[in-house]
Write a protein that holds these residues in place. Structure first.
Motif, PDB file in Angstrom:
ATOM      1  N   UNK A  51       0.844  -1.204   0.000  1.00 25.30           N
ATOM      2  CA  UNK A  51       0.000   0.000   0.000  1.00 25.30           C
ATOM      3  C   UNK A  51       0.875   1.249   0.000  1.00 25.30           C
ATOM      4  N   UNK A  52       1.953   1.237   0.775  1.00 24.92           N
ATOM      5  CA  UNK A  52       2.870   2.376   0.823  1.00 24.92           C
ATOM      6  C   UNK A  52       3.503   2.614  -0.549  1.00 24.92           C
ATOM      7  N   UNK A  53       3.912   1.534  -1.206  1.00 23.47           N
ATOM      8  CA  UNK A  53       4.493   1.663  -2.554  1.00 23.47           C
ATOM      9  C   UNK A  53       3.466   2.246  -3.522  1.00 23.47           C
ATOM     10  N   UNK A  54       2.209   1.872  -3.373  1.00 18.28           N
ATOM     11  CA  UNK A  54       1.144   2.433  -4.210  1.00 18.28           C
ATOM     12  C   UNK A  54       0.967   3.922  -3.963  1.00 18.28           C
ATOM     13  N   UNK A  55       1.039   4.316  -2.688  1.00 17.63           N
ATOM     14  CA  UNK A  55       0.940   5.748  -2.352  1.00 17.63           C
ATOM     15  C   UNK A  55       2.110   6.529  -2.961  1.00 17.63           C
ATOM     16  N   UNK A  56       3.300   5.964  -2.882  1.00 22.49           N
ATOM     17  CA  UNK A  56       4.481   6.641  -3.450  1.00 22.49           C
ATOM     18  C   UNK A  56       4.355   6.781  -4.962  1.00 22.49           C
ATOM     19  N   UNK A 106       6.947   2.656  -9.805  1.00 21.31           N
ATOM     20  CA  UNK A 106       6.181   1.548 -10.393  1.00 21.31           C
ATOM     21  C   UNK A 106       6.912   0.226 -10.183  1.00 21.31           C
ATOM     22  N   UNK A 107       8.237   0.251 -10.314  1.00 25.04           N
ATOM     23  CA  UNK A 107       9.030  -0.957 -10.067  1.00 25.04           C
ATOM     24  C   UNK A 107       8.953  -1.366  -8.600  1.00 25.04           C
TER      25      UNK A 107
END
Length: 181
Positions: A51-56, A106-107
């Motif tokens: 979820x954090x990666x999605x927010x970033x 995205x990666x």
């Protein structure tokens, strides 16, 4: 008059083996419970990381769009003579930097999805990689407000393994036996 004749004496081998096997089974159950707790904890952490990666990624895309919008505004100013061409060239560098930040984000999201897929299963029990569309719309706030998430975390935080083990019937029995000696 009660005299404990066998106190401190030998116990027959069959009962000793049975008691040892029972204690070993109890230890194995505790180990399995610890592994389940560890698995839930790790899976939860992987979900939060995803979820954090999605927010970033969302933030990186917004910053990239801002740089593109600014680039268009600077181009208009350069064409009208209000700004020097060097300002547009400098902003073009910013657009490219922000674009590469989107690619990195995205990666990172893809990597987090792969790591989460180790804990996420489909209806047939096979690992399933979550998609970007499955990210909660509210991001991390959705996790913070989720009763399910809070209950899972409280299970891990409020009752540590030492408490679980100390209340186990065999542990209580052994402590009682050693207190008598």
């Amino acid at each position: 008059l009660g005299i404990p004749l066998l106190r401190g004496g030998a116990i027959d081998e069959r009962r000793a083996r049975f008691d040892t096997v029972r204690q070993d089974l109890s230890i194995q159950r505790t180990n399995v419970q610890q592994q389940r707790i560890d698995s839930v904890r790790t899976g939860t952490l992987r979900y939060v990381e995803w979820v954090t990666a999605g927010e970033k990624l969302k933030v990186a895309r917004e910053l990239h769009q801002l740089a593109i919008d600014r680039d268009e505004a600077i181009q208009k100013r350069v064409r009208s003579g209000d700004a020097a061409e060097v300002e547009w060239i400098d902003n073009t560098r910013t657009v490219v930097q922000r674009e590469s930040a989107v690619v990195r984000a995205a990666q990172a999201l893809e990597t987090a999805a792969i790591e989460l897929s180790l804990y996420l299963r489909d209806g047939e029990g096979r690992p399933r990689r979550p998609t970007e569309q499955e990210l909660p719309a509210a991001g991390l706030r959705a996790i913070e407000n989720s009763e399910h998430f809070k209950s899972r975390i409280s299970l891990l935080v409020e009752r540590p393994l030492s408490e679980t083990v100390s209340g186990h019937p065999d542990v209580v029995r052994i402590r009682g036996q050693t207190a008598q000696v």
